[in-house]
Design an enzyme around this catalytic site. Structure first.
Site, PDB file in Angstrom:
ATOM      1  N   CYS A 224       5.313 -54.101  -8.820  1.00  0.00           N
ATOM      2  CA  CYS A 224       4.526 -55.195  -9.365  1.00  0.00           C
ATOM      3  C   CYS A 224       3.359 -54.739 -10.238  1.00  0.00           C
ATOM      4  O   CYS A 224       2.826 -55.524 -11.023  1.00  0.00           O
ATOM      5  CB  CYS A 224       4.013 -56.069  -8.224  1.00  0.00           C
ATOM      6  SG  CYS A 224       5.339 -56.593  -7.101  1.00  0.00           S
TER       7      CYS A 224
ATOM      8  N   HIS B 270      -0.189 -60.626 -11.707  1.00  0.00           N
ATOM      9  CA  HIS B 270       1.178 -60.577 -11.184  1.00  0.00           C
ATOM     10  C   HIS B 270       1.486 -61.885 -10.472  1.00  0.00           C
ATOM     11  O   HIS B 270       0.717 -62.339  -9.612  1.00  0.00           O
ATOM     12  CB  HIS B 270       1.328 -59.402 -10.231  1.00  0.00           C
ATOM     13  CG  HIS B 270       2.534 -59.477  -9.356  1.00  0.00           C
ATOM     14  ND1 HIS B 270       3.810 -59.616  -9.855  1.00  0.00           N
ATOM     15  CD2 HIS B 270       2.665 -59.445  -7.986  1.00  0.00           C
ATOM     16  CE1 HIS B 270       4.669 -59.665  -8.852  1.00  0.00           C
ATOM     17  NE2 HIS B 270       3.999 -59.565  -7.708  1.00  0.00           N
TER      18      HIS B 270
ATOM     19  N   ASN C  92       9.102 -64.319  -7.699  1.00  0.00           N
ATOM     20  CA  ASN C  92       8.460 -63.020  -7.920  1.00  0.00           C
ATOM     21  C   ASN C  92       9.459 -62.097  -8.610  1.00  0.00           C
ATOM     22  O   ASN C  92      10.424 -61.641  -7.990  1.00  0.00           O
ATOM     23  CB  ASN C  92       8.015 -62.451  -6.572  1.00  0.00           C
ATOM     24  CG  ASN C  92       7.268 -61.133  -6.709  1.00  0.00           C
ATOM     25  OD1 ASN C  92       7.415 -60.408  -7.687  1.00  0.00           O
ATOM     26  ND2 ASN C  92       6.484 -60.805  -5.701  1.00  0.00           N
TER      27      ASN C  92
END
Length: 331
Positions: free
Chosen positions: A103, A253, A283
């Site tokens: 990430c 993120h 995600n």
């Protein structure tokens, strides 16, 4: 010579999975996720993202370095970036390598591109991110299944003769003591597939996984993010001599809606432009920031957005942030 982002594109797998309308979906804000087919790999997605970039006017003949961020490579070796160099018909004078980060990977990739350009080693860098986390996930594990989606992005980072920086104020951090809070245990050299006994686990909520699958300690990851992101903002602003009011947009993120809302509050960003939109993608790991940048600009066409503060955080445990100057983006 200063490095600037001049274009970003992204692609998503055609197959879409819709999360059930339950308490978890309401909390995460993730309604749909794009998931690869069994035959589709990260390099397939990265190839499509790069070709999309070229179709928008970027000349592939000018690319002199290719960097791929992925934690789901086609092979352990060779590097997937070398395969993509050939598949994209880039010059054989083009450098190419993969790097393994999650990430925080996009921020690290921008930093690498900046270093190559501003040290005179490259002029036009194709930075690709591609993740197929769905291949690591057990379909019976609802701690991670409704959260992660697959995607790929392509970013062109180019050098310009400018005095001010296009990418500035980089801050990095690592806490490897938390490595096992987000992990696929079996498959590398520490626990080799075929030589490690496959163990099964069922938790109190009947979530099922094996040590071949992705495991995430969600509460530990949340605690980590809430600890490091606020101080990272302060360090970036101090390093660049900027204040919150000088930033046109904050793009972190895109982990999940709940975490982003909590970070917005803890970082004192309630009164500032702040991106929080995970409902269509989930995600997407290293792809989440570039996807968010594209969508943010599309949603704010009437605004003159120049300075973006971006922070990535997650698996590793790893984090990084910087200021992105958007002035050279070919909109």
């Amino acid at each position: 010579m200063k490095a600037y982002i001049t274009n970003i594109t992204y692609v998503l797998p055609e197959h879409i999975e819709t999360n059930p309308q339950n308490r978890l979906t309401k909390k995460t804000g993730i309604i749909r996720r794009h998931i690869c087919t069994d035959e589709e790999t990260a390099s397939d997605l990265a190839y499509k993202a790069a070709e999309k970039l070229f179709s928008e006017g970027v000349d592939r003949n000018n690319i002199d370095f290719l960097i791929l961020c992925t934690q789901s490579p086609d092979y352990y070796l060779p590097t997937t970036a070398c395969i993509l160099q050939d598949r994209l018909q880039l010059s054989t004078d083009c450098g190419a390598f993969d790097f393994n980060l999650g990430c925080s990977g996009y921020i690290y990739g921008l930093s690498i591109a900046k270093g190559l350009i501003e040290s005179g080693q490259a002029q036009n860098i194709l930075l690709l991110t591609a993740e197929t986390y769905s291949k690591h996930i057990n379909n019976k594990d609802n701690t991670v299944l409704p959260i992660f989606g697959d995607a790929a992005t392509a970013t062109l980072v180019s050098g310009y003769n400018e005095h001010k920086s296009g990418l500035d104020g980089f801050i990095f951090g690592t806490n490897g003591s938390g490595y096992d809070n987000l992990i696929v245990p079996v498959g590398g050299m520490r626990q080799m597939f075929g030589k490690t006994e496959i163990s099964k686990e069922i938790d109190q909520f009947n979530n099922y996984r094996t040590n071949l699958n992705l495991y995430m300690n969600g509460s530990a990851i949340s605690d980590f993010a809430l600890e490091v992101v606020p101080e990272t903002i302060e360090k970036i602003l101090l390093k660049t001599n900027l204040k919150r009011v000088d930033i046109d947009y904050f793009v972190f993120h895109q982990a999940n809606k709940f975490m982003l809302e909590y970070l917005q509050m803890k970082c004192y960003l309630q009164d500032y432009p702040y991106w929080n939109d995970v409902q269509e993608y989930g995600n997407t790991v290293s792809c989440s920031i570039p996807i968010a940048l594209v969508d943010m600009l599309e949603a704010n066409k009437e605004k003159d957005i120049k300075k973006v503060l971006s922070i990535g955080f997650g698996v590793g445990l790893s984090w990084g942030g910087c200021i992105i100057n958007m002035e050279k983006w070919c909109k």
